[in-house]
Design an enzyme around this catalytic site. Sequence first.
Site, PDB file in Angstrom:
ATOM      1  CG  ASP A   9      74.354  65.400  27.130  1.00 46.32           C
ATOM      2  OD1 ASP A   9      73.173  65.775  27.101  1.00 46.32           O
ATOM      3  OD2 ASP A   9      75.075  65.400  26.122  1.00 46.32           O
ATOM      4  CD  GLU A  52      76.458  62.251  20.918  1.00 45.68           C
ATOM      5  OE1 GLU A  52      76.545  62.486  19.696  1.00 45.68           O
ATOM      6  OE2 GLU A  52      75.499  62.619  21.605  1.00 45.68           O
ATOM      7  CD  GLU A  78      71.672  65.422  16.918  1.00 42.01           C
ATOM      8  OE1 GLU A  78      72.143  65.824  18.003  1.00 42.01           O
ATOM      9  OE2 GLU A  78      71.927  64.302  16.452  1.00 42.01           O
ATOM     10  CD  GLU A 121      69.279  71.071  24.068  1.00 43.02           C
ATOM     11  OE1 GLU A 121      70.288  71.210  24.767  1.00 43.02           O
ATOM     12  OE2 GLU A 121      68.999  69.995  23.499  1.00 43.02           O
TER      13      GLU A 121
HETATM   14  C1  LIG Z   1      70.698  67.834  26.104  1.00 38.99           C
HETATM   15  C2  LIG Z   1      71.287  67.451  24.784  1.00 38.99           C
HETATM   16  N1  LIG Z   1      70.850  68.071  23.657  1.00 38.99           N
HETATM   17  C3  LIG Z   1      71.391  67.699  22.448  1.00 38.99           C
HETATM   18  C4  LIG Z   1      72.347  66.735  22.346  1.00 38.99           C
HETATM   19  C5  LIG Z   1      72.934  66.396  21.011  1.00 38.99           C
HETATM   20  N2  LIG Z   1      72.737  65.045  20.640  1.00 38.99           N
HETATM   21  C6  LIG Z   1      72.759  66.138  23.528  1.00 38.99           C
HETATM   22  N3  LIG Z   1      73.734  65.207  23.533  1.00 38.99           N
HETATM   23  N4  LIG Z   1      72.245  66.508  24.762  1.00 38.99           N
END
Ligand SMILES: Cc1ncc(CN)c(N)n1
Length: 223
Positions: free
Chosen positions: A48, A90, A142, A212
């Site tokens: 991520d 983040e 999001e 996702e």
């Molecule tokens: C795979 C993924 N999807 C969504 C997000 C949200 N910013 C994330 N951090 N990573």
Amino acid sequence: MEEKITMTERWLRKHSLLYVGATRHPFIRSIRDGNIDLSSFKTWLGQDYIFVRAFVPLVSSVLTNAWKGSDDSSNDMEVILGGMAALNDEIAWFKKEASKWDVHLSNIVSQKANQEYCRFLESLMNPEVKYTVAIVAFWAIEAVYQESFAHCLEDGCKTPAELQETCQRWGNEGSGLYCNSLRKIADRQLQKASDDVKTKAEVAFLRVLEHEVDFWNMSYGGT
Ligand SMILES: Cc1ncc(CN)c(N)n1
């Protein structure tokens, strides 16, 4: 009388199976049930981090388009800029969290599902892609995280103490309000969009949900 619903609401109902698949994935359920395999969590963390870095240029491109857009998109800039600031935090959080879990971010190789998702993000930056389509995808990206992690914070969850902060990051109330603001922008844009743009936006919404699910699957594998 026919019920008046927004376009995003219509899609959420129409594609509810896929949406639930993305927001209630076994990876998320394993956090919520307190039986997550920590190697899966570490895989997710490293992957991520790569994803979020690739997400920043997309947000930047959406921001540019909001700036170039018509008068009714002048407030969009603030919302998107807020999202950008959150991404800055983040990235710093990922670095801190990675060192806590002994994950070496510089050694992480992007896995196939991640590469494909990042390629999709890049495709949304193509100048031919309308603001409406990109903002719908942005909202969906999001919203999936917000809803997934909020699910791990509900009463009665057995989310491990060491993962509470992760779930708070995306599942907190402020993050929910931010997603609602993005959704409002998406619906406003969709209201005035042509049928062709609406179709493209719906396809982008579906692609996000599929990516996702693949991303959670990749993490759940834990390799
Ligand atoms: C795979 C993924 N999807 C969504 C997000 C949200 N910013 C994330 N951090 N990573």
